[in-house]
Design an enzyme around this catalytic site. Structure first.
Site, PDB file in Angstrom:
ATOM      1  N   GLY A 120       0.828  -1.202   0.000  1.00 68.96           N
ATOM      2  CA  GLY A 120       0.000   0.000   0.000  1.00 68.96           C
ATOM      3  C   GLY A 120       0.859   1.247   0.000  1.00 68.96           C
ATOM      4  N   ARG A 126       2.063 -14.532   5.240  1.00 69.42           N
ATOM      5  CA  ARG A 126       1.467 -13.717   4.188  1.00 69.42           C
ATOM      6  C   ARG A 126       0.817 -14.616   3.152  1.00 69.42           C
ATOM      7  NH1 ARG A 126       5.326  -8.569   3.316  1.00 69.42           N
ATOM      8  NH2 ARG A 126       3.455  -7.948   2.222  1.00 69.42           N
ATOM      9  N   ASP A 172      14.853   0.316   1.498  1.00 66.43           N
ATOM     10  CA  ASP A 172      15.112  -0.638   2.575  1.00 66.43           C
ATOM     11  C   ASP A 172      16.599  -0.814   2.850  1.00 66.43           C
ATOM     12  OD1 ASP A 172      12.452  -1.103   3.069  1.00 66.43           O
ATOM     13  OD2 ASP A 172      12.351  -3.001   1.979  1.00 66.43           O
ATOM     14  N   ALA A 208       7.855   1.287   1.816  1.00 64.72           N
ATOM     15  CA  ALA A 208       8.062   1.499   0.378  1.00 64.72           C
ATOM     16  C   ALA A 208       7.834   2.956   0.013  1.00 64.72           C
ATOM     17  CB  ALA A 208       7.137   0.589  -0.423  1.00 64.72           C
TER      18      ALA A 208
END
Length: 429
Positions: free
Chosen positions: A48, A199, A315, A328
């Site tokens: 997201g 996940r 990252d 992100a």
């Protein structure tokens, strides 16, 4: 190699690396991207982007935000809802309701999700052919013998390349971070946060049938003791993305990798005392299931993101736990600042016709500007992401809005001011 331009090598072809490459190319700055994988491959499922990240996308290159919108899935509600996933009575999640603990306004279409691979695919299509070279695992970076060539990159296959500036966008296990900070230094590596995430993606027709429309159409954080889960729709509503976090007091058992497929029983046990909604969500996940160790730079934050003509971003610079869902997006902010400072440096190179030493000094000033503008905010995000899952409503509210409401335009103005001050300092010396 051109003497009147700044040529950039980017290590890593993930979202941050490709975003940065597109922004630099749009400003006329030559770029080569080196990626260790065989092809474009963004591991993971859903991702997201918060409003600040979308604004930064437009600053880098408006095509990037347009690419995101093509693959983004709108939420049915503009509110991010935090619910009690533990104390839910009843047995059928279609007929029960998790108690709303609090909700935070996201803004119109303010925190949309997509499949990582879909977004990376859209970005890759924007790149000119030949910009990315695959199967290139970086070994070392050192000054080239001919200083007009800048930096010499050596790869594990024995090949070499040169560039005036090197930017490591090579993720949590960054080789460039090790080179920059020293391989044996604690800051050179991310460390286990004692949480892992299970996940998975659930076909939306199955999720809707089992949970009901209201529980799958928007973004929820399901809270409980020693575990919590984030769910939101992706792939234009055809899939429900699930990230189930489990607290783990033990060391991560796999020294050579941070992801593993394992039996679902441990995750099922972690959510066994939760209500019917969360138990059903876990039941719908595949078995075996992907388990991701959550590593971050909280324990040993880097004291710099740059040294000379080498820097780290995304990252590689500020690996964060995903509890804010903003890591992100912070990498996109990095790209916006790096594009701006390198563009300013390139214009000075072109107008002043500086020699190799002058060009190197401008690149150093550009990267020091980036470090000055971005590092404090990025490391605050790392810290806040580590602790946010245990916080009360007021803390979550202000911490979230400190990320979402960030003034990207003010950041860009600060970037220009700091860069000019850096350059003035170089001139005086």
């Amino acid at each position: 190699m051109s003497t009147d331009s700044i040529e950039v090598a980017i290590i890593g072809a993930g979202i941050t690396g490709i975003t940065l490459a597109l922004g630099l190319l749009s400003r006329g700055i030559p770029v080569r991207v080196y990626e260790r994988a065989r092809d474009f491959h963004e591991i993971g499922a859903g991702i997201g982007f918060t409003p600040n990240a979308e604004w930064a996308m437009k600053v880098v290159d408006p095509r990037i935000q347009a690419a995101f919108k093509r693959v983004a899935t709108p939420n049915a509600s503009d509110w991010f809802q935090w619910v009690d996933g533990f104390n839910e009575s009843g047995t059928d999640p279609r007929e029960t309701e998790e108690q709303l603990l609090f909700k935070i306004y996201l803004g119109e279409r303010g925190f949309e999700g997509c499949h990582r691979a879909d977004f990376l695919g859209e970005l890759a299509r924007l790149l000119p052919e030949g910009v990315v070279t695959f199967q290139k695992a970086l070994d070392t970076v050192e000054p080239a013998a001919d200083n007009s060539l800048g930096q010499l990159l050596r790869f594990q296959d024995g090949t070499t390349a040169t560039a005036h500036a090197v930017i490591g966008c090579d993720g949590i296990r960054s080789r460039v971070r090790q080179i920059l900070l020293g391989e044996d230094h604690p800051t050179a590596s991310a460390h286990y946060s004692h949480k892992y995430a299970a996940r998975g993606l659930i076909p939306m027709d199955r999720a809707r049938e089992a949970l009901g429309e209201d529980k799958v159409a928007t973004r929820f954080m399901h809270l409980g003791p020693d575990a919590h889960a984030l769910t939101f729709p992706v792939s234009h509503g055809s899939l429900l993305n699930v990230v189930a976090f489990v607290t783990d007091p033990n060391p991560w058992p796999y020294a050579d990798r941070w992801t593993a497929q394992g039996p679902k029983k441990d995750v099922t046990a972690a959510f066994s005392r939760f209500g019917p909604t969360m138990r059903t969500i876990i039941d719908l996940l595949p078995d075996p299931i992907d388990q991701w160790a959550v590593f971050d730079t909280y324990d040993h934050p880097p004291n710099t993101y740059s040294r000379g003509a080498v820097c780290i971003a995304g990252d590689a610079a500020h690996a964060a736990a995903p509890h804010h869902g903003a890591g992100a997006g912070c990498g996109v902010e990095d790209a916006a600042v790096l594009c701006a400072v390198l563009h300013m440096a390139a214009k000075k190179v072109n107008t002043a016709k500086t020699g190799s030493e002058g060009k190197a000094a401008l690149i150093t000033a550009a990267f020091e500007t980036y470090d000055s503008v971005c590092r404090e905010r990025a490391q605050w995000l790392v810290e806040s992401s580590r602790v946010i899952g245990n916080l009360c409503h007021d803390e979550v509210y202000w911490r979230s809005h400190r990320i979402w409401d960030y003034d990207i335009d003010a950041m860009m103005r600060e970037t220009a001011e700091v860069f000019e001050a850096q350059v003035a300092g170089v001139a005086r010396n």
